[in-house]
Structure formats: C-alpha cells, structure tokens
Write an enzyme that holds these catalytic residues in place. Structure first.
Site, PDB file in Angstrom:
ATOM      1  N   CYS A  22      12.419  39.104  50.061  1.00  0.00           N
ATOM      2  CA  CYS A  22      12.782  39.113  48.865  1.00  0.00           C
ATOM      3  C   CYS A  22      13.820  39.665  48.017  1.00  0.00           C
ATOM      4  O   CYS A  22      13.314  41.045  47.323  1.00  0.00           O
ATOM      5  CB  CYS A  22      11.656  38.910  47.900  1.00  0.00           C
ATOM      6  SG  CYS A  22      11.436  37.453  45.888  1.00  0.00           S
ATOM      7  N   GLY A  63      21.654  47.521  69.008  1.00  0.00           N
ATOM      8  CA  GLY A  63      21.891  48.132  70.162  1.00  0.00           C
ATOM      9  C   GLY A  63      21.340  49.422  70.706  1.00  0.00           C
ATOM     10  O   GLY A  63      20.122  48.226  71.790  1.00  0.00           O
ATOM     11  N   ALA A 107      28.855  45.720  67.666  1.00  0.00           N
ATOM     12  CA  ALA A 107      29.977  46.213  67.528  1.00  0.00           C
ATOM     13  C   ALA A 107      30.024  47.389  66.800  1.00  0.00           C
ATOM     14  O   ALA A 107      31.043  48.434  67.663  1.00  0.00           O
ATOM     15  CB  ALA A 107      31.649  46.074  67.052  1.00  0.00           C
TER      16      ALA A 107
END
EC number: 4.2.1.49
Length: 557
Positions: free
Chosen positions: A410, A53, A266
């Site tokens: 990792c 965002g 969202a």
C-alpha cells in the site's frame, strides 16, 4: 558438492500464535526468511533464489540452517550480524537495538562489478541479495504490483487523457518483479502483451492470477490483444519467446503498441537474460562452460531489444525503462541513444517520493488472510478521503492472490506510515489480529536508495550518484530501533549501479513496539522527504515544512 542446491527441501513459514524463538521479534525474522523461500513465493527456492536473477535469501543451505538456529536462541538484548547471507556473529546490544543487521553484496567501488562479484560468488564468499530477497521481506509479485499500477495510471493520465481503455502495453519478463506487470496493467485498464522465455514462469503467473491467457504465437497474441482493445476489455497475454526477437518483429511489421517497457532481468547479463537464438538448456550449460560468452551474447541481444524500443518510441509508443538497467547494457554495446527514453521514476513516480510516499507493506504472521482484511479496513478508516487508495485496496482484495504468508502492499507516505502501523500494533494488543504483524517496505523507496539509472535518475541538482543517503537511512533506522535493517548493493540494476537500505519492524502489541514504531516509521519516510528537499524539489520542501521536519539548511528558507 553444491551446498546451494537442495531439491529435497520445501520451506514454509510457521503460522499461528505459537513461537519457537524467544520473542516475536526474532520469530518474525525467522518466519520472513522462511517465507522468502516458500515455493509459492520464491522463483527457485531449492537454490535459495527468491527473485531477480540470482537474488538469494541466504548464501547456502548451511548458512540458512545456522541463521534459523541462531534466531531461535537469540536473546532480546542480542543482535545477529549477517554478511552476504551468512551469519557471522552475535553481539550483546540492548532491547531497543535491531535483532538482526544485514549487509549484502557490498563491494569497494573500484571492484563493484559483475566480474569481481561473480568470482567471489563462485568461491562462496558472497551472495546477491537483490533488494528484498536477502533482507527477508519479499512478498511475491504483489510487492511490486502497486508501484507498477501507479506507474501505468500515471502513464494513462500523461499520454491518454486519463483512460487506458483500448490501449495496450508491450513488455518483457515474468519473473518475480516482471510478473506484476500484466496484473498491474489490467488493473489500470490496459491490455498487456508480456514476452517471457521460460514457459514455467508464464504458467506460474497464470496459476496465481497475474496473467489471463497464454498465446500460442505472436500472431495469436496480437489477435487476442486487438480483440480485447476493440471491446474495451483489459486482458493480459503471456507469450513464450525472446523479447529481443518479438520487439524487433513488431517494428518490422509496423505494429506499434501504445506503451512499451521491459522487466526482463537485464541487470544481470550472465544469469538473467536469454540471448537471441539460445535455448534455456544451452544457456545453463554455457554459464558453466563459458560465462564470458554468455554475457557478451546477452548484452548484444539487449542492444537489439533497446534499438527496437527506440524505434517503437519513434513510431509513437510511450516508452519507459522500468528499472532493470537495460538502457545501460545497450549503451555499453554501442547504442549511443539508449537513454533517449526515460526511466519510470523521473517520468512518473518522483512526485510521490517527494512526500515520502512509497511501497509500504505488512505481513500477517498468523497466516490468516482475515488479519490482512481487517488491516485493509483499518487503512480505509484512518485514510477516509483517498478514493484512489480505497480503489487499490478493493482491487487488491479481489484480484491479488496471497503467496505464502498473507500480505498487503500500500503506497503511503510520511503522513500515514507511523499512524497506520501504530493502529496495527493496537489491533494486535487488543486481540483483533490473531498474531503480530511485520511491517516493512521495498528498498525502492524515497530515501533509501541511490541508483542513477532508476530511483535517483535525473535528480534536480545532479546528485544522482550520491550514496550517502541510503547509508544515513540505514544508520537512522538502526538508531531508531527497527527490528532488522539491511544495507545492500546492486539491487534492481546490477553491480556497480546502486546502493540501498531496507527496514522491517514488528508490531507485537507491546508498549515497547509502540515506541519503536513511532520512531522508525516516522524517521524512515522522513529521510525521503529530506533527500528530495535537499535536492531542491518544492513538493518535498513544502512537505517538510507541513510536517515540521528539522532540516537545518532549509529551515530559514
């Protein structure tokens, strides 16, 4: 004048073993801040937006310039304080203290909501740091690939007898985090259909090898997926469209994917989610003219998408929330059963967290990919019997393109993080690596986050919302001598829904670094084991005993 936008800037971190700062500790922080804004790394670098965002690396361009200048002059017994992306003070500390302490997006709980944050943000008083954007340890989509891969592997084990062959995933979002989904899915053996409303993001993921092909329309996308599933191939398809529209269309058409999830932004209804029927251009204009209308329309569309996800779950799809808070947004819009499908952490990842296993990452400040390949080999040497980990490293080398400075993710835990980092430090000391290595992690880790709709959802003892844990994690990492430590609010799931801490340490080959690494990279994952043991998880309790952690309330059990 907008001091957050500069279309004439192109930032790239220096490579090599020559430094302009006074030590590798501060040079590392500077390079990682710059790397966050590399156009091959960041989503919107000219606006200082890294991912998620409006997750920024610095509050504005004057703040960025001053941070860079300050890091170049910072002494080895000084600490720079950064408040929501702005450098606010330099203080005398000591050589084993962090060189930078960062606090981003933190609000007093009563005011911890998007409305109040957006007011402050508009006035230039705050910025949204997301998780690794404002803490200067973002490494591009690779940073989330393995976690997503581990989730998809766990889904294959739970739902499909261990094999994803011939199965497909429906999801949304190809931003900095969501962009990892198609590659992670195909690595795990699935086909993936990813819906994205911004065509430039689809093209970028194709360019960087995360998406295989772009579909012309939904019919074309389904044809590609069906053909690949029949052949047993793993194919990822990017589809330009609105996730709420596409998910709903599939429900009406009776088409049921094997797996359903979502990684649209969202968490931020104003800036991160395109309402149904809106163009990108109209949304950009409305954000300036009527932000409340944008939020309302976005949340209504999220409700439509979540209803479709619930319907697909009822039709047999394994459905999970991938940590973007879309269930909460839909619940707020009246979807009372929005939480009927679980979050990915309690469903698939928590056993790893109980052993302090999470997204350990490192970056080669030399800029030379060979340094990463040498560290890959060292990981295999030190962890010789973990075939799953070796397979991950092999796939990562073949299929993940480096973005900016070469890096590796990792997932390892308490047993391994410190000893791997100490080995890397020794490689720098011996000249096996061309320059120091930066070692950090995502804030999404076992002991560094409180997020009741994501990492700490459905804790065994009900302590989902207790945020003492990330605060203790940040304090301990500061006391242990990390190179920079960050404390953020709202990452991943948005304002009011999370608090989390980050840690980074530099392996420069020195004996002092060796001592700091031994403390920091033991203590940091140990807080995750502690947090889960305290919540009553047997896996964590057993790990604590095996590793001789001193947990006073559990020592007598």
């Amino acid at each position: 004048m907008n001091n957050r936008l500069d279309n004439n800037r192109t930032i790239r971190a220096p490579h090599g073993d020559k430094i302009s700062a006074k030590s590798w500790q501060t040079e590392a922080a500077k390079r990682m801040l710059m790397n966050n804004l590399d156009p091959d790394v960041a989503e919107h670098p000219h606006a200082l937006v890294v991912y998620g965002g409006i997750g920024r690396a610095a509050r504005d361009w004057p703040s960025y310039d001053k941070i860079i200048a300050t890091l170049d002059r910072l002494e080895d017994d000084e600490t720079l304080l950064v408040q929501s992306g702005k450098p606010v003070g330099v203080f005398k500390t000591h050589s084993n203290a962090p060189r930078v302490l960062i606090a981003n997006s933190n609000l007093v709980p009563h005011w911890a909501n998007w409305e109040h944050f957006n007011e402050l943000d508009k006035k230039g008083l705050m910025m949204y740091g997301q998780m690794t954007a404002g803490s200067w340890i973002y490494i591009g989509s690779q940073g989330i690939v393995q976690g997503t891969y581990e989730t998809f592997v766990a889904m294959a084990k739970q739902h499909f007898a261990g094999s994803a062959k011939g199965k497909w995933v429906l999801t949304g979002g190809l931003g900095g985090m969501g962009g990892a989904q198609p590659l992670a899915a195909t690595m795990a053996g699935f086909c993936a259909l990813v819906v994205e409303c911004d065509e430039t993001r689809i093209d970028f993921r194709i360019k960087t090898g995360y998406v295989d092909i772009k579909a012309n329309n939904l019919e074309h996308a389904l044809q590609l997926i069906t053909n690949a599933c029949v052949k047993g191939d793993a194919l990822s398809v990017g589809l330009l469209g609105n996730a709420a529209d596409v998910f709903s269309t599939l429900v009406k058409s009776g088409v049921t994917p094997d797996v359903v999830t979502d990684q649209t932004s969202a968490h931020d209804p104003l800036n991160g989610y395109l309402p149904q029927g809106w163009s990108m251009e109209h949304a950009a204009k409305m954000r300036e003219q009527d932000p409340k209308a944008v939020v309302t329309a976005a949340k209504q569309s999220m409700a439509v998408q979540v209803r479709a996800m619930l319907a697909l779950q009822q039709a047999g799809a394994a459905t999970t929330d991938y940590g973007n808070n879309i269930r909460q947004m839909a619940f707020d819009e009246g979807v009372t059963n929005a939480f009927d499908f679980p979050g990915f952490v309690p469903a698939y990842i928590r056993p790893l967290f109980c052993e302090g296993i999470g997204p350990f990452r490192w970056v080669a400040l030399s800029g030379d990919p060979e340094d990463i390949y040498k560290t890959d080999a060292k990981v295999k040497e030190l962890i010789p019997d973990d075939a799953h980990l070796h397979n991950w490293l092999d796939m990562a080398r073949k299929r993940i393109q480096f973005q900016g400075l070469p890096a590796r993710i990792c997932w390892v835990g308490l047993k391994d993080r410190a000893r791997l980092a100490l080995a890397f430090n020794n490689m720098v000391k011996n000249g096996e690596l061309k320059a120091p290595v930066v070692i950090g992690r995502d804030h999404l880790d076992s002991g560094s986050v409180a997020s009741p709709n994501r990492e700490t959802e459905a804790m065994l003892d009900g302590s989902d919302a207790v945020s003492d844990w990330p605060l203790l994690n940040a304090l301990l990492n500061t006391a242990s001598g990390a190179t920079w430590v960050s404390l953020h609010h709202g990452g991943g799931v948005g304002m009011g829904f999370s608090q989390h801490a980050g840690v980074v340490i530099v392996a420069d080959g020195s004996d002092e670094a060796k001592q700091r690494i031994a403390r920091v990279l033991w203590n940091d994952p140990a807080t995750g084991v502690m947090r889960h043991a305290d919540a009553g998880y047997d896996i964590a309790k057993n790990c604590a005993k095996e590793q001789n952690l001193d947990l006073p309330m559990l020592n007598e059990e």
